[in-house]
Motif scaffolding. Structure first.
Motif, PDB file in Angstrom:
ATOM      1  N   PRO A 102       0.811  -1.237   0.051  1.00  0.00           N
ATOM      2  CA  PRO A 102      -0.098   0.024  -0.129  1.00  0.00           C
ATOM      3  C   PRO A 102       0.767   1.328  -0.157  1.00  0.00           C
ATOM      4  O   PRO A 102       0.334   2.176  -0.360  1.00  0.00           O
ATOM      5  CB  PRO A 102      -0.953  -0.249   1.414  1.00  0.00           C
ATOM      6  N   GLY A 103       1.987   1.035   0.184  1.00  0.00           N
ATOM      7  CA  GLY A 103       3.123   2.381   0.439  1.00  0.00           C
ATOM      8  C   GLY A 103       2.890   2.707   2.057  1.00  0.00           C
ATOM      9  O   GLY A 103       1.881   2.576   2.619  1.00  0.00           O
ATOM     10  N   GLY A 104       3.932   3.540   2.422  1.00  0.00           N
ATOM     11  CA  GLY A 104       4.159   3.860   3.718  1.00  0.00           C
ATOM     12  C   GLY A 104       4.574   5.331   3.935  1.00  0.00           C
ATOM     13  O   GLY A 104       5.084   5.577   3.027  1.00  0.00           O
ATOM     14  N   SER A 105       4.515   5.570   5.015  1.00  0.00           N
ATOM     15  CA  SER A 105       4.282   4.987   6.533  1.00  0.00           C
ATOM     16  C   SER A 105       2.909   5.266   6.705  1.00  0.00           C
ATOM     17  O   SER A 105       2.509   4.391   7.609  1.00  0.00           O
ATOM     18  CB  SER A 105       5.418   5.506   7.530  1.00  0.00           C
ATOM     19  N   SER A 106       2.093   6.005   5.935  1.00  0.00           N
ATOM     20  CA  SER A 106       0.732   5.976   6.420  1.00  0.00           C
ATOM     21  C   SER A 106      -0.036   5.346   5.760  1.00  0.00           C
ATOM     22  O   SER A 106      -1.237   5.364   5.148  1.00  0.00           O
ATOM     23  CB  SER A 106       0.298   7.600   5.901  1.00  0.00           C
ATOM     24  N   SER A 107       0.226   3.835   5.747  1.00  0.00           N
ATOM     25  CA  SER A 107      -0.287   2.493   4.892  1.00  0.00           C
ATOM     26  C   SER A 107      -1.753   2.334   5.453  1.00  0.00           C
ATOM     27  O   SER A 107      -2.742   2.287   4.463  1.00  0.00           O
ATOM     28  CB  SER A 107       0.606   1.547   5.395  1.00  0.00           C
ATOM     29  N   GLY A 108      -2.054   2.521   6.519  1.00  0.00           N
ATOM     30  CA  GLY A 108      -3.280   1.968   7.275  1.00  0.00           C
ATOM     31  C   GLY A 108      -4.368   3.072   6.619  1.00  0.00           C
ATOM     32  O   GLY A 108      -5.571   2.828   6.328  1.00  0.00           O
ATOM     33  N   SER A 109      -3.950   4.467   6.761  1.00  0.00           N
ATOM     34  CA  SER A 109      -4.910   5.652   6.403  1.00  0.00           C
ATOM     35  C   SER A 109      -5.295   5.584   4.883  1.00  0.00           C
ATOM     36  O   SER A 109      -6.298   5.592   4.572  1.00  0.00           O
ATOM     37  CB  SER A 109      -4.320   6.904   6.759  1.00  0.00           C
ATOM     38  N   ALA A 110      -4.291   5.323   4.032  1.00  0.00           N
ATOM     39  CA  ALA A 110      -4.225   5.109   2.679  1.00  0.00           C
ATOM     40  C   ALA A 110      -5.365   4.021   2.400  1.00  0.00           C
ATOM     41  O   ALA A 110      -6.135   4.040   1.627  1.00  0.00           O
ATOM     42  CB  ALA A 110      -3.212   4.933   1.805  1.00  0.00           C
ATOM     43  N   SER A 111      -5.231   3.001   3.111  1.00  0.00           N
ATOM     44  CA  SER A 111      -5.860   1.496   2.985  1.00  0.00           C
ATOM     45  C   SER A 111      -7.514   1.828   3.424  1.00  0.00           C
ATOM     46  O   SER A 111      -8.395   1.497   2.616  1.00  0.00           O
ATOM     47  CB  SER A 111      -5.396   0.473   3.758  1.00  0.00           C
ATOM     48  N   ALA A 112      -7.449   2.614   4.304  1.00  0.00           N
ATOM     49  CA  ALA A 112      -9.096   2.775   4.806  1.00  0.00           C
ATOM     50  C   ALA A 112      -9.673   3.598   3.901  1.00  0.00           C
ATOM     51  O   ALA A 112     -10.894   3.396   3.766  1.00  0.00           O
ATOM     52  CB  ALA A 112      -8.923   3.365   6.422  1.00  0.00           C
ATOM     53  N   VAL A 113      -9.067   4.653   3.149  1.00  0.00           N
ATOM     54  CA  VAL A 113      -9.874   5.374   2.483  1.00  0.00           C
ATOM     55  C   VAL A 113     -10.023   4.909   1.284  1.00  0.00           C
ATOM     56  O   VAL A 113     -11.078   4.926   0.720  1.00  0.00           O
ATOM     57  CB  VAL A 113      -9.128   6.715   2.244  1.00  0.00           C
ATOM     58  N   ALA A 114      -9.113   3.813   0.694  1.00  0.00           N
ATOM     59  CA  ALA A 114      -9.117   3.327  -0.641  1.00  0.00           C
ATOM     60  C   ALA A 114     -10.330   2.211  -0.589  1.00  0.00           C
ATOM     61  O   ALA A 114     -11.034   2.114  -1.625  1.00  0.00           O
ATOM     62  CB  ALA A 114      -7.924   2.831  -1.115  1.00  0.00           C
ATOM     63  N   SER A 115     -10.339   1.570   0.467  1.00  0.00           N
ATOM     64  CA  SER A 115     -11.440   0.565   0.667  1.00  0.00           C
ATOM     65  C   SER A 115     -12.826   1.190   0.882  1.00  0.00           C
ATOM     66  O   SER A 115     -13.878   0.584   0.788  1.00  0.00           O
ATOM     67  CB  SER A 115     -11.051  -0.392   1.846  1.00  0.00           C
ATOM     68  N   GLY A 116     -12.982   2.521   1.283  1.00  0.00           N
ATOM     69  CA  GLY A 116     -14.187   2.908   1.315  1.00  0.00           C
ATOM     70  C   GLY A 116     -14.727   2.919   2.843  1.00  0.00           C
ATOM     71  O   GLY A 116     -15.951   3.407   3.287  1.00  0.00           O
ATOM     72  N   GLU A 117     -13.814   2.510   3.967  1.00  0.00           N
ATOM     73  CA  GLU A 117     -14.361   2.009   5.058  1.00  0.00           C
ATOM     74  C   GLU A 117     -14.519   3.681   5.892  1.00  0.00           C
ATOM     75  O   GLU A 117     -14.797   3.653   6.902  1.00  0.00           O
ATOM     76  CB  GLU A 117     -13.018   1.414   5.952  1.00  0.00           C
TER      77      GLU A 117
END
Length: 386
Positions: A102-117
């Protein structure tokens, strides 16, 4: 893999009504949320720190604007990575390209937005930690002007470069969040011209020539017909300067805790922190002087033209990428990202697409304080994708 830190998901309602009413946002686990321990992506940091007594100002501003927190997100350990891998808590999913990081270090933040959560998310960006995951996950993202958004209540990594940035799936929402987080800052305009950074396009061409050609065409289609050698033939000097100053700041911020705690780090992260012991104070001092020269060069360039560049030197990093491929990515990505970092300038990244299924992202760097004008410009240039 989940984008969120292990345990019960942190959910806190807005404190007021405002322009972000009803929106949900996630917070990178480097940024304080009251009553929650900021874990920094490392179990030993988590175990040796107390709950945050108050919200970071960036979080409090979003609460006051009507938005609610819906989770704290995984970060690479203490922000020292651009990949998105966390040895302790796992690697958040890249929702659109699950075979890749996903790329980092803000990996979880990007994942959460990209998934629509969530609707949007806060991250931090020192040397690319919003820009890289935004590109890899197909999102809009911004590294704001240094010090434009308060870093109070943010785990310090390299404060001379640290910024609080954010992700969104649209330029419209990126701009709405900017209006909240940048309220009260003195706005600056952007120059009317666009110029491509020659070395950044060359780096992408060396890795992915077809993508470089596509990105060059896209840049030209919005008016970036000219190009300039930003690094003036010595990209290695820019990278060296950035890394010396970043590592010196990391040593000052985290070195005492590391010495006292002997924390567990994943192998890749451990080797980066070990590098801090090799710093030479004389060379760091020389790089501080050099930074002023390099920043002045960038300031002069962006007073005349917005700088346009590929956000990353690769479209993606595969989960099974070799050490050599990752190492080359770091060299090129940190060099490109140093342009905005060394001068403390805003950089907006926009997701683009063609008939091939992989991320394409262009970035735009403007003068100090031009954050909102820069977002408006990029939205105007790419209005068809909104």
């Amino acid at each position: 893999m989940s984008a969120f830190v292990p345990g019960a998901r942190v959910r806190i309602a807005a404190t007021s009504s405002g322009p972000l009413d009803g929106l949900r946002f996630a917070v990178k686990d480097l940024i304080d949320v009251a009553g929650v321990v900021t874990g920094g992506g490392n179990p030993d940091w988590l175990a040796t720190h107390a709950e945050a007594a108050r919200h970071a100002p960036s979080v409090a501003a979003l609460f006051a604007a009507g938005a609610s927190v819906d989770g704290k997100t995984i970060t690479d350990e203490l922000a020292y990575s651009l990949e998105g891998v966390n040895e302790h808590y796992g690697t958040p999913l890249n929702p659109r390209w699950p075979h890749a990081l996903p790329g980092g270090s803000s990996s979880g933040s990007a994942s959460a937005v990209a998934s629509g959560e969530v609707d949007f998310a806060l991250g931090t960006d020192t040397g690319g930690s919003v820009r890289v995951p935004a590109a890899f996950c197909g999102l809009w993202g911004i590294r704001p002007t240094h010090d434009a958004v308060s870093t109070e209540g943010v785990l310090p990594f390299a404060p001379c470069f640290d910024t609080v940035g954010w992700f969104a799936r649209s330029g419209e929402l990126l701009a709405r969040v900017a209006d909240v987080l940048l309220a009260g800052t003195a706005p600056a305009d952007v120059p009317p011209h666009l110029t491509r950074c020659a070395e950044a396009f060359e780096a992408r061409a060396a890795n992915e020539p077809d993508d470089a050609a596509t990105l060059t065409s896209l840049a030209a289609s919005v008016g970036a017909h000219d190009e300039i050698s930003v690094f003036d033939g010595d990209a290695a000097r820019w990278l060296h300067c950035y890394q010396q100053l970043q590592d010196d700041a990391i040593r000052a911020s985290l070195g005492g805790w590391i010495d006292a705690t002997s924390p567990r780090f994943g192998p890749a992260i451990a080797s980066r922190f070990a590098r801090l012991a090799l710093l030479d104070d004389g060379e760091v001092a020389r790089c501080r002087v050099l930074r002023s020269t390099l920043a002045a060069r960038i300031d002069a360039l962006v007073s005349q033209s917005v700088i346009v560049l590929p956000t990353t030197p690769l479209a993606l990093i595969e989960k099974n990428a070799s050490d050599d491929r990752i190492g080359a990515f770091y060299r090129d990505a940190l060099t490109m990202d140093a342009i905005a970092a060394l001068a403390g300038l805003p950089q907006v990244t926009v997701p683009l697409a063609d008939e091939r299924d992989r991320p394409l992202a262009l970035s735009f760097i403007g003068p100090r304080g031009s954050d909102r004008a820069l977002i408006a410009l990029v939205r105007h240039l790419f209005s068809s994708i909104e």
